[in-house]
Design a protein around this motif. Structure first.
Motif, mmCIF file in Angstrom:
data_model
loop_
_atom_site.group_PDB
_atom_site.id
_atom_site.type_symbol
_atom_site.label_atom_id
_atom_site.label_comp_id
_atom_site.label_asym_id
_atom_site.label_seq_id
_atom_site.Cartn_x
_atom_site.Cartn_y
_atom_site.Cartn_z
ATOM 1 N N SER A 30 0.822 -1.224 0.000
ATOM 2 C CA SER A 30 0.000 0.000 0.000
ATOM 3 C C SER A 30 0.851 1.267 0.000
ATOM 4 C CB SER A 30 -0.949 0.011 1.218
ATOM 5 O OG SER A 30 -1.775 -1.134 1.222
ATOM 6 N N LEU A 31 1.989 1.216 -0.698
ATOM 7 C CA LEU A 31 2.888 2.369 -0.716
ATOM 8 C C LEU A 31 2.401 3.486 -1.637
ATOM 9 C CD1 LEU A 31 6.357 0.548 -0.783
ATOM 10 C CD2 LEU A 31 5.040 1.355 1.186
ATOM 11 N N LEU A 32 1.394 3.198 -2.437
ATOM 12 C CA LEU A 32 0.870 4.206 -3.355
ATOM 13 C C LEU A 32 -0.218 5.055 -2.712
ATOM 14 C CD1 LEU A 32 0.643 1.980 -6.566
ATOM 15 C CD2 LEU A 32 2.501 3.495 -5.864
ATOM 16 N N SER A 33 -0.618 4.707 -1.505
ATOM 17 C CA SER A 33 -1.656 5.479 -0.817
ATOM 18 C C SER A 33 -1.147 6.877 -0.485
ATOM 19 C CB SER A 33 -2.081 4.777 0.477
ATOM 20 O OG SER A 33 -2.570 3.487 0.207
ATOM 21 N N ARG A 34 -2.070 7.821 -0.485
ATOM 22 C CA ARG A 34 -1.677 9.199 -0.176
ATOM 23 C C ARG A 34 -1.156 9.304 1.246
ATOM 24 N NH1 ARG A 34 -5.496 14.637 -0.788
ATOM 25 N NH2 ARG A 34 -3.867 16.132 -0.216
ATOM 26 N N ARG A 35 -1.766 8.565 2.151
ATOM 27 C CA ARG A 35 -1.366 8.572 3.551
ATOM 28 C C ARG A 35 -0.860 7.184 3.920
ATOM 29 N NH1 ARG A 35 -0.078 13.452 3.797
ATOM 30 N NH2 ARG A 35 -1.789 14.948 3.468
ATOM 31 N N LEU A 43 4.457 8.663 2.951
ATOM 32 C CA LEU A 43 5.519 7.678 3.151
ATOM 33 C C LEU A 43 6.843 8.365 3.473
ATOM 34 C CD1 LEU A 43 6.684 4.813 3.046
ATOM 35 C CD2 LEU A 43 6.898 5.078 0.566
ATOM 36 N N THR A 44 7.155 9.449 2.772
ATOM 37 C CA THR A 44 8.424 10.146 3.003
ATOM 38 C C THR A 44 8.462 10.775 4.390
ATOM 39 O OG1 THR A 44 8.487 10.664 0.642
ATOM 40 C CG2 THR A 44 10.049 11.823 2.054
ATOM 41 N N GLU A 45 7.367 11.384 4.803
ATOM 42 C CA GLU A 45 7.310 11.965 6.153
ATOM 43 C C GLU A 45 7.475 10.874 7.216
ATOM 44 O OE1 GLU A 45 4.317 15.791 5.507
ATOM 45 O OE2 GLU A 45 3.494 13.779 5.792
ATOM 46 N N SER A 46 6.835 9.743 6.991
ATOM 47 C CA SER A 46 6.940 8.628 7.942
ATOM 48 C C SER A 46 8.376 8.146 8.044
ATOM 49 C CB SER A 46 6.035 7.472 7.492
ATOM 50 O OG SER A 46 4.686 7.873 7.431
#
Length: 303
Positions: A30-35, A43-46
């Motif tokens: 689910s890496l394509l999800s907005r959140r 993903l980048t913020e996480s």
């Protein structure tokens, strides 16, 4: 971007295979999800929050190098996270030009939830994979990391022991604990196996580390037969066909000694081991020994 016409056909196929896998796992995780992971973060913020959490002396420069992201992009993301009171900066005592990145209490709570969500997602995925395939998956991931990280994968070598050594005793002890063996070989009995004609012990080395073992010993009560014992590969080394390499060497040696049958015992809970034996041609047979822990018995004709 290079086109297929400028590359060798084999490389083009390999590129296609990697791209196909990228499409598979980005969707599967689910890496394509907005959140990411149903949280309020991308993903980048996480990933930035996790890197700061995992590295107490993280700086913006180290973060940029670690994630291979543009300095301006990193700066904007950090400013956003600071504005949300998730990240704060503290002056470095060793370099006044740098500031250490630290999580606030709110940031630590956010990372704790991200870690919990990530673990739950992967647990759900791995629960449906059998133990042997999970081990193969982890070993394969490690190989991918080493290859793409430019590290050389240590070669596997198999050595027959001429005398008991610390490597043999240590890996046997690990094997005993892993499968809860009651009847354990003492150093004296191990020496007898190693020195007895037609018997032996082999160790598998990855680099300088002993990562696997197998023992062959003669069966006095069955003509032209020997017994396979103590087949074991460390978890971190699985997925490299080490068990097969050990059994290949063992069978080759047995044939050179005039052995026609190799027997072994096991128990039903060791499903991955039993599957390996069956794949290699072992078949179920009647009990041939008095091992109180064994629940199944197998043999293979090697000539």
């Amino acid at each position: 971007m290079a086109t297929g016409s400028s590359l060798e056909p084999k490389i083009t196929e390999q590129i296609s295979a990697v791209r196909e896998f990228n499409r598979f796992y980005t969707a599967r995780l689910s890496l394509l999800s907005r959140r990411h992971l149903d949280t309020r973060f991308s993903l980048t913020e996480s990933r930035i929050l996790y890197e700061i959490y995992a590295n107490p002396l993280m700086t913006a420069t180290r973060l940029r190098d670690s994630l291979e992201l543009d300095a301006g992009y990193i700066s904007r993301l950090l400013a956003t996270l600071a504005k949300k009171k998730l990240v704060r900066r503290a002056s470095s005592k060793s370099d006044g030009r740098e500031k250490h990145l630290m999580l606030t209490a709110t940031g630590e709570s956010a990372v704790a939830r991200l870690n919990e969500q990530s673990s739950a997602q992967l647990e759900e995925m791995l629960t449906h994979v059998n133990a042997a395939d999970r081990q193969l998956l982890i070993a394969s991931l490690e190989n991918v990391r080493m290859i793409l990280g430019g590290k050389q994968i240590p070669t596997i070598r198999i050595e027959r022991l001429r005398a008991p050594n610390d490597d043999a005793l240590a890996i046997l002890e690990e094997y005993y604990d892993a499968v809860h063996v009651i009847q354990r070989d003492k150093p004296g009995s191990l020496r007898k196996i190693i020195e007895e004609p037609g018997s032996g012990m082999w160790l598998a080395y990855r680099g300088e580390e002993a990562v696997g073992c197998v023992v062959l010993r003669s069966l006095a009560n069955i003509p032209l037969a020997s017994e396979c014992k103590r087949l074991y590969v460390k978890h971190a080394a699985r997925g490299n066909r080490i068990a097969d390499k050990l059994l290949d060497v063992q069978e080759e040696f047995a044939r050179s000694q005039g052995v026609e049958w190799i027997y072994l015992d096991s128990y039903d809970d060791l499903k991955a081991a039993v599957a390996l034996y069956e794949r290699r041609g072992y078949q179920r047979c009647e009990r041939y020994n008095d091992n109180p822990q064994a629940t199944l018995f197998m043999r293979k004709k090697i000539v």
